[in-house]
Design a protein around this motif. Structure first.
Motif, mmCIF file in Angstrom:
data_model
loop_
_atom_site.group_PDB
_atom_site.id
_atom_site.type_symbol
_atom_site.label_atom_id
_atom_site.label_comp_id
_atom_site.label_asym_id
_atom_site.label_seq_id
_atom_site.Cartn_x
_atom_site.Cartn_y
_atom_site.Cartn_z
ATOM 1 N N ASN A 145 0.825 -1.219 0.000
ATOM 2 C CA ASN A 145 0.000 0.000 0.000
ATOM 3 C C ASN A 145 0.859 1.269 0.000
ATOM 4 O O ASN A 145 0.355 2.355 0.302
ATOM 5 N N GLN A 146 2.143 1.121 -0.336
ATOM 6 C CA GLN A 146 3.031 2.275 -0.339
ATOM 7 C C GLN A 146 3.600 2.531 -1.733
ATOM 8 O O GLN A 146 3.795 1.598 -2.531
ATOM 9 N N ALA A 147 3.881 3.795 -2.009
ATOM 10 C CA ALA A 147 4.467 4.180 -3.288
ATOM 11 C C ALA A 147 5.898 3.671 -3.385
ATOM 12 O O ALA A 147 6.594 3.534 -2.376
ATOM 13 N N VAL A 148 6.328 3.385 -4.607
ATOM 14 C CA VAL A 148 7.729 3.038 -4.826
ATOM 15 C C VAL A 148 8.512 4.349 -4.902
ATOM 16 O O VAL A 148 8.015 5.364 -5.394
ATOM 17 N N GLU A 149 9.733 4.333 -4.392
ATOM 18 C CA GLU A 149 10.547 5.550 -4.340
ATOM 19 C C GLU A 149 11.687 5.463 -5.357
ATOM 20 O O GLU A 149 12.522 4.559 -5.272
ATOM 21 N N ALA A 150 11.705 6.381 -6.290
ATOM 22 C CA ALA A 150 12.846 6.526 -7.197
ATOM 23 C C ALA A 150 13.732 7.606 -6.588
ATOM 24 O O ALA A 150 13.358 8.774 -6.522
ATOM 25 N N ILE A 151 14.908 7.190 -6.106
ATOM 26 C CA ILE A 151 15.769 8.070 -5.317
ATOM 27 C C ILE A 151 16.874 8.646 -6.200
ATOM 28 O O ILE A 151 17.714 7.904 -6.726
ATOM 29 N N PHE A 152 16.854 9.948 -6.343
ATOM 30 C CA PHE A 152 17.882 10.652 -7.112
ATOM 31 C C PHE A 152 18.833 11.323 -6.120
ATOM 32 O O PHE A 152 18.414 12.171 -5.320
ATOM 33 N N TYR A 153 20.108 10.917 -6.178
ATOM 34 C CA TYR A 153 21.085 11.477 -5.228
ATOM 35 C C TYR A 153 22.418 11.682 -5.929
ATOM 36 O O TYR A 153 22.831 10.870 -6.756
ATOM 37 N N ASN A 154 23.088 12.780 -5.560
ATOM 38 C CA ASN A 154 24.410 13.066 -6.130
ATOM 39 C C ASN A 154 25.179 13.969 -5.168
ATOM 40 O O ASN A 154 24.586 14.783 -4.457
ATOM 41 N N ASP A 155 26.512 13.797 -5.144
ATOM 42 C CA ASP A 155 27.355 14.606 -4.261
ATOM 43 C C ASP A 155 27.752 15.938 -4.888
ATOM 44 O O ASP A 155 27.824 16.960 -4.209
ATOM 45 N N ASP A 156 28.059 15.936 -6.171
ATOM 46 C CA ASP A 156 28.552 17.152 -6.833
ATOM 47 C C ASP A 156 27.977 17.241 -8.247
ATOM 48 O O ASP A 156 28.422 16.490 -9.127
ATOM 49 N N PRO A 157 26.984 18.115 -8.492
ATOM 50 C CA PRO A 157 26.346 18.999 -7.501
ATOM 51 C C PRO A 157 25.461 18.214 -6.537
ATOM 52 O O PRO A 157 24.923 17.161 -6.896
ATOM 53 N N LEU A 158 25.337 18.733 -5.326
ATOM 54 C CA LEU A 158 24.609 18.021 -4.286
ATOM 55 C C LEU A 158 23.097 18.166 -4.456
ATOM 56 O O LEU A 158 22.582 19.277 -4.534
ATOM 57 N N TYR A 159 22.412 17.025 -4.523
ATOM 58 C CA TYR A 159 20.948 17.031 -4.489
ATOM 59 C C TYR A 159 20.464 15.675 -3.979
ATOM 60 O O TYR A 159 21.177 14.667 -4.022
ATOM 61 N N TYR A 160 19.242 15.686 -3.471
ATOM 62 C CA TYR A 160 18.615 14.473 -2.935
ATOM 63 C C TYR A 160 17.110 14.628 -3.152
ATOM 64 O O TYR A 160 16.444 15.356 -2.424
ATOM 65 N N VAL A 161 16.607 13.975 -4.178
ATOM 66 C CA VAL A 161 15.208 14.110 -4.572
ATOM 67 C C VAL A 161 14.584 12.716 -4.656
ATOM 68 O O VAL A 161 15.200 11.780 -5.171
ATOM 69 N N ILE A 162 13.372 12.585 -4.153
ATOM 70 C CA ILE A 162 12.656 11.314 -4.244
ATOM 71 C C ILE A 162 11.377 11.514 -5.057
ATOM 72 O O ILE A 162 10.587 12.416 -4.780
ATOM 73 N N CYS A 163 11.212 10.653 -6.050
ATOM 74 C CA CYS A 163 10.012 10.670 -6.880
ATOM 75 C C CYS A 163 9.125 9.506 -6.423
ATOM 76 O O CYS A 163 9.511 8.333 -6.541
ATOM 77 N N TYR A 164 7.967 9.811 -5.865
ATOM 78 C CA TYR A 164 7.042 8.796 -5.364
ATOM 79 C C TYR A 164 6.105 8.378 -6.501
ATOM 80 O O TYR A 164 5.397 9.218 -7.058
ATOM 81 N N ILE A 165 6.134 7.080 -6.817
ATOM 82 C CA ILE A 165 5.414 6.572 -7.986
ATOM 83 C C ILE A 165 4.494 5.419 -7.576
ATOM 84 O O ILE A 165 4.890 4.542 -6.788
ATOM 85 N N ASN A 166 3.292 5.410 -8.122
ATOM 86 C CA ASN A 166 2.374 4.297 -7.884
ATOM 87 C C ASN A 166 2.960 3.039 -8.543
ATOM 88 O O ASN A 166 3.169 3.013 -9.754
ATOM 89 N N PRO A 167 3.267 1.989 -7.753
ATOM 90 C CA PRO A 167 3.931 0.809 -8.313
ATOM 91 C C PRO A 167 3.039 -0.036 -9.221
ATOM 92 O O PRO A 167 3.527 -0.933 -9.903
ATOM 93 N N TYR A 168 1.739 0.247 -9.253
ATOM 94 C CA TYR A 168 0.813 -0.512 -10.080
ATOM 95 C C TYR A 168 0.494 0.196 -11.392
ATOM 96 O O TYR A 168 0.337 -0.452 -12.426
ATOM 97 N N THR A 169 0.394 1.525 -11.337
ATOM 98 C CA THR A 169 -0.038 2.278 -12.516
ATOM 99 C C THR A 169 1.068 3.123 -13.141
ATOM 100 O O THR A 169 0.945 3.554 -14.286
ATOM 101 N N GLY A 170 2.112 3.405 -12.360
ATOM 102 C CA GLY A 170 3.186 4.265 -12.863
ATOM 103 C C GLY A 170 2.899 5.744 -12.703
ATOM 104 O O GLY A 170 3.693 6.590 -13.134
ATOM 105 N N GLU A 171 1.787 6.076 -12.075
ATOM 106 C CA GLU A 171 1.451 7.485 -11.868
ATOM 107 C C GLU A 171 2.393 8.107 -10.840
ATOM 108 O O GLU A 171 2.673 7.511 -9.793
#
Length: 369
Positions: free
Chosen positions: A83-109
């Protein structure tokens, strides 16, 4: 008495020097204690309606996520409960960023894309780790103050220790009915509270120092009998000429993990980053904790499993000392014993935060009578 006076001076000046820092660390620790529970209640995009159909494969999630964030590096894909969204985790040191894209694992929304370096709890965590200063400076100050806190705790116990039975009666519990003086009440608050939280405060300090200083982590690990490396390193894949042997290796690794860990709280897979990197995968078997996580590594060309020499390998291969090091975060937050542990850690942190205040008032009252 001369020795005790010297210890009192040490306790006093270390307390005055680090008091405000320890107060901030303790208060931010309190505020962060129920971060996961609060976010699960308030951030509804973390959840989806469970459907009677298979999850989208990592390769499909990867395409959706990269379309959303085409110029960012995809670090990992994490599947959680049905019952939880799948997390596509975008992370990098240089340049520094940390972003998570929450996606419905059944529909891709796409449910929501979140910058993990923003928000209330990130602000609190930055205060707890870095005092809201540049990371290199803030972390050193926090770690150094935590190390001094160890000496404050030890010196405080020596000062607390009663010299006779009569004195002991006033060291174990408050006797406020016998006095109306606020100075005496404040002294008891500092003295007695400090004694009762001493052992837990030591645990908080030691587990915090494991992150603060690498040398402390190695010493601590060695003392408890550890022999492996504490540095996380992935093994390498051996590039072969015919790389058509494995099609969609990331999907195959995830399907293998899903089959072998049907009751896992989460399964995470890492897309390959170079021609020689392996496909790292992990399965967390604990609900709300991390120490039971199985870390595994697969050759990207043959899917041959690779072993590692550090503590982040298979749980069944972990020694007692490895498990203690793996428990460090769960012990520090109290999550090791579930929600009651978090509540306990919250209350102890609150009491620790009170000690610099009551200690300062004792010094102020004696200095400016």
């Amino acid at each position: 008495m001369t020795i005790k006076k010297a210890i009192l001076k040490i306790h006093l000046w270390l307390g005055l020097a680090t008091g405000i820092i320890l107060f901030i660390v303790a208060i931010t620790g309190c505020l962060y204690a129920f971060q996961e529970e609060i976010q699960n209640l308030t951030e509804t995009y973390r959840f989806v309606e469970k459907q009677d159909k298979p999850y989208l494969l990592p390769s499909e999630i990867e395409k959706i996520a990269k379309k959303e964030l085409p110029n960012k590096h995809l670090h990992a894909i994490q599947y959680r409960k049905p019952n939880q969204a799948v997390e596509a985790i975008f992370y990098n040191d240089d340049p520094l960023y940390y972003v998570i894209c929450y996606i419905n694992p059944y529909t891709g929304e796409i449910q929501r894309t979140v910058n993990e370096f923003s928000g209330f709890f990130r602000f609190i965590l930055d205060g707890h780790f870095y005092l809201w200063l540049p990371h290199e400076i803030g972390q050193f100050i926090i770690a150094s103050s935590t190390l001094l806190f160890l000496f404050i705790i030890i010196s405080g116990f020596i000062l607390w220790y009663p010299k006779n039975k009569k004195a002991a009666k006033q060291r174990f519990w408050f006797r406020w009915k016998e006095t109306t003086k606020w100075k005496r009440k404040n002294y008891d608050l500092h003295n007695i509270t400090g004694f009762y939280i001493l052992s837990i405060a030591l645990i908080f300090a030691i587990t915090g120092l494991v992150w603060g200083f690498p040398w402390f982590a190695y010493c601590y690990y060695s003392v408890i009998g550890g022999e492996k490396s504490l540095i996380y390193e992935e093994p390498t894949s051996l590039k072969i000429k015919d790389n058509d042997l494995i099609i969609n290796p990331l999907d195959k690794v995830w399907l293998k993990m899903q089959k072998e860990y049907p009751n896992a709280m989460s399964i995470e897979v890492h897309p390959v980053e170079t021609e020689t990197s392996t496909i790292a995968a992990n399965a967390n078997l604990g609900d709300g904790t991390y120490w039971k996580t199985d870390y595994r590594y697969f050759d990207q060309y043959t899917l041959e499993e690779k072993e590692v020499s550090h503590i982040y390998g298979k749980f069944k291969n972990a020694s007692t000392s490895d498990k203690i090091m793996r428990m460090n975060y769960d012990i520090h937050t109290g999550a090791i014993i579930g929600l009651p542990g978090k509540i306990f850690a919250f209350l102890i942190s609150l009491l620790i935060a009170s000690l610099p205040i009551s200690g300062f008032l004792i010094w102020w009252g004696k200095t400016f009578k």
